[in-house]
Design an enzyme around this catalytic site. Structure first.
Site, PDB file in Angstrom:
ATOM      1  N   HIS A 128       3.008  -4.028 -10.318  1.00 20.59           N
ATOM      2  CA  HIS A 128       1.620  -3.609 -10.566  1.00 20.59           C
ATOM      3  C   HIS A 128       1.222  -3.915 -12.017  1.00 20.59           C
ATOM      4  CE1 HIS A 128       2.672  -0.607  -7.276  1.00 20.59           C
ATOM      5  NE2 HIS A 128       1.595  -1.194  -6.789  1.00 20.59           N
ATOM      6  N   GLU A 166       0.986 -11.405  -4.453  1.00 21.69           N
ATOM      7  CA  GLU A 166       1.274 -12.262  -3.294  1.00 21.69           C
ATOM      8  C   GLU A 166       2.345 -11.660  -2.396  1.00 21.69           C
ATOM      9  OE1 GLU A 166       2.310 -16.191  -4.612  1.00 21.69           O
ATOM     10  OE2 GLU A 166       0.220 -16.733  -4.996  1.00 21.69           O
ATOM     11  N   ASP A 221       2.263  -9.039  -0.611  1.00 22.80           N
ATOM     12  CA  ASP A 221       1.601  -8.757   0.665  1.00 22.80           C
ATOM     13  C   ASP A 221       0.719  -9.972   0.988  1.00 22.80           C
ATOM     14  OD1 ASP A 221       2.557  -6.003   1.195  1.00 22.80           O
ATOM     15  OD2 ASP A 221       1.616  -5.647  -0.739  1.00 22.80           O
ATOM     16  N   GLN A 259      -2.094  -9.636   3.559  1.00 21.52           N
ATOM     17  CA  GLN A 259      -3.174  -8.793   3.006  1.00 21.52           C
ATOM     18  C   GLN A 259      -4.069  -9.614   2.077  1.00 21.52           C
ATOM     19  OE1 GLN A 259      -2.818  -4.608   1.415  1.00 21.52           O
ATOM     20  NE2 GLN A 259      -2.596  -5.679  -0.521  1.00 21.52           N
TER      21      GLN A 259
END
Ligand code: PAF
Length: 282
Positions: A37, A148, A150, A153
């Site tokens: 994150h 990337e 996910d 998603q």
């Protein structure tokens, strides 16, 4: 760093920034922040003068049997990390702010939302597409940064933004990994030490498949062997597949160019997602 939990406060901040001509980047998260994150926040910093990170564990993207209450939460730790990363505003709406009583409108994605996670977790991408659209509208961000890891998603979000003509840029950042190759994920916290040691077999097998395919081995037997190998390593394999990167359609044997290798495998109750780019030469 500002912390806002109500829409009025968020809008006052973003309105002032926009009036001053500042470019705003958004990093949508569900908290339990890790180095992956923080790499997104650093990328957001490079792309805009103002960085907003949202922390919202989105009930709409959990299936009824998935334990929303057990999703890892660490508000104090997350805020500390965001401060250190130079985030300007933490957007932390409550479920009632995100979905006020009577809320009935959802974003129903198709195309890249079909198959893979779309089959394993019916309704999941509806929840993701709905909350991300709301986050884009609430913050008025010029750019949003996603991992990337996910992969599906990310493709769903790109499709939604294009289809709804949302005026922001979507940036995807390569997966951040631990030293043994395991993709960083909030879910890794739920692995026992023994499972954590075993988990590195997933990226190791994906790398071996990517190398074999790039060297010209046929996809079907290579994938079948890797599935058996993962099962022998103790994983329950939900899928291991080669797909067209942006549409998520299954790759057809004999096709050439850039493909994506996608995998989801379970160790105990923890589902691990990973993916790699693969280039198949003609
Ligand atoms: O990837 C996630 O953490 C979530 O799916 C997202 C994009 C923050 C939406 O809730």
């Amino acid at each position: 760093m500002r912390i806002e939990r109500e829409l009025e406060g968020l809008r006052a901040a973003t309105g002032a920034w926009r009036a001053a001509g500042r470019r705003i980047a958004l990093v949508p998260t569900m908290g339990a922040l890790h180095a992956g994150h923080l790499a997104l926040v650093a990328e957001a910093r490079r792309r805009a003068e103002i960085v907003i990170t949202s922390i919202f564990v989105n009930p709409l993207q959990f299936l009824p049997h998935e334990d929303l209450a057990r999703y890892p939460r660490d508000e104090a730790g997350d805020l500390e990390k965001l401060r250190a990363a130079g985030c300007d505003l933490a957007w932390m709406p409550t479920p009632a702010v995100m979905y006020p009583p009577g809320a009935a409108t959802v974003v129903e994605p198709a195309g890249p939302a079909e198959g893979w996670e779309g089959d394993e977790r019916p309704g999941h991408f509806r929840g993701v597409a709905t909350v991300c659209t709301k986050l884009f509208m609430m913050t008025g961000a010029d750019v949003a940064v996603f991992g990337e890891k996910d992969w599906q998603q990310l493709q769903v979000i790109r499709r939604v933004v294009a289809d709804l003509h949302l005026p922001l840029e979507i940036v995807g950042l390569p997966t951040v990994r631990d030293a043994d190759g395991l993709a960083l994920s909030s879910r890794n916290q739920r692995l026992s030490p023994e499972q954590r040691a075993r988990a590195a077999a997933l990226p190791r097998r994906l790398r071996a498949v990517a190398k074999a395919l790039a060297e010209g081995r046929p996809a079907a037997p290579t994938l079948a062997e890797a599935r058996e190998g993962l099962a022998a390593d103790g994983f329950g394999v939900d899928y291991l597949a080669l797909v067209v990167p942006h549409t998520l359609k299954p790759w057809t044997e004999g096709q050439h160019g850039e493909a994506r290798l996608l995998a989801t495998a379970r160790l105990g109750e923890v589902r691990l997602l990973d993916n790699l780019p693969v280039f198949l030469r003609g």
